[in-house]
Motif scaffolding. Structure first.
Motif, PDB file in Angstrom:
ATOM      1  N   LEU A   1      -7.972  -3.913   5.822  1.00  0.00           N
ATOM      2  CA  LEU A   1      -7.239  -2.821   6.463  1.00  0.00           C
ATOM      3  C   LEU A   1      -8.129  -1.619   6.749  1.00  0.00           C
ATOM      4  O   LEU A   1      -7.643  -0.541   7.058  1.00  0.00           O
TER       5      LEU A   1
ATOM      6  N   THR B   1      -7.793   2.281   5.018  1.00  0.00           N
ATOM      7  CA  THR B   1      -7.826   2.486   3.571  1.00  0.00           C
ATOM      8  C   THR B   1      -9.089   3.215   3.091  1.00  0.00           C
ATOM      9  O   THR B   1      -9.327   3.303   1.897  1.00  0.00           O
TER      10      THR B   1
ATOM     11  N   LYS C   1      -4.096   1.676  -0.322  1.00  0.00           N
ATOM     12  CA  LYS C   1      -3.221   0.784   0.445  1.00  0.00           C
ATOM     13  C   LYS C   1      -1.728   1.039   0.209  1.00  0.00           C
ATOM     14  O   LYS C   1      -0.941   1.031   1.158  1.00  0.00           O
TER      15      LYS C   1
ATOM     16  N   ASP D   1       0.757  -4.074  -2.518  1.00  0.00           N
ATOM     17  CA  ASP D   1       0.546  -4.234  -1.076  1.00  0.00           C
ATOM     18  C   ASP D   1       1.523  -5.224  -0.444  1.00  0.00           C
ATOM     19  O   ASP D   1       1.222  -5.831   0.575  1.00  0.00           O
TER      20      ASP D   1
END
Length: 217
Positions: free
Chosen positions: A3, A7, A12, A97
């Motif tokens: 990501l 991030t 996250k 997450d």
């Protein structure tokens, strides 16, 4: 890393997914709406930002306690920082997450009724092969199947812990991932159950899934 760069400066769990609400806030609201009275959040990467977010929300007051890992302890090692004797076990554990609408009462009751020491939530997923799969015998082709579809249960990242898994955590001083804990629990003949969940579930581990969740919530 999947990501990045999102991030780089944001942990996250604090990535926004709906109406300026983060993954963490979505899951906290879901837990509290189902009667959960105490939530522990294990943090390491950019932990101060998670701490600030929780402190700013007055509705979370006294319901949430943040536990900071001094060093990275793996996906489940940080749970060893909790004292099971001061907790109301069994306890439900969820990865930071994922987004899901699991019925926690059903999950908890399944764990209790089956007298499990550890219960792993499972999600049924399908995958399609990009290649023709060839069956051979004595170097002769017997069959070929194009784009074969397989269905398998995967670890959904949601667990119910009794007291016994803490015995494994306390014996290790290094990072512990959940796969190791599950295998070790099975090795020790603990009762490890699998709970097939039917509710909505999504792993926000990549940009594609993040875009999907933002469009459907």
């Amino acid at each position: 890393l999947r990501l990045r760069p999102l991030t780089k400066n944001t942990p996250k769990p604090l990535i926004k997914i709906k109406n300026k609400k983060s993954i963490l806030e979505y899951n906290i609201d879901h837990f509290l709406s189902q009667g959960i009275e105490k939530i522990y959040i294990l943090t390491h990467y950019l932990s101060h930002k998670i701490d600030n977010k929780i402190r700013k929300n007055k509705s979370f007051d006294k319901k949430i306690k943040i536990i900071k890992e001094k060093k990275q302890m793996g996906t489940v090692g940080g749970i060893s920082l909790l004292n099971p004797k001061k907790m109301n076990l069994p306890a439900i554990v969820i990865n930071g997450d994922i987004v899901c609408d699991i019925n926690l009462k059903s999950f908890y009751n399944f764990h209790k009724l089956n007298k499990n020491d550890l219960t792993v939530a499972l999600k049924l997923v399908s995958s399609e092969s990009s290649f023709g799969e060839v069956s051979i015998k004595n170097l002769r082709v017997k069959n070929i199947e194009e784009k074969k579809i397989r269905t398998n249960f995967i670890n959904a990242g949601i667990y119910c812990f009794g007291s016994k898994p803490f015995n494994i955590l306390k014996t290790k001083e290094k990072k512990i991932d959940m796969d190791f804990l599950i295998k070790e629990a099975v090795k020790r003949s603990y009762r490890v159950g699998g709970y097939p969940m039917l509710e909505f579930w999504m792993d926000i581990g990549n940009r594609q899934n993040l875009d999907i969740i933002r469009n459907i919530l």
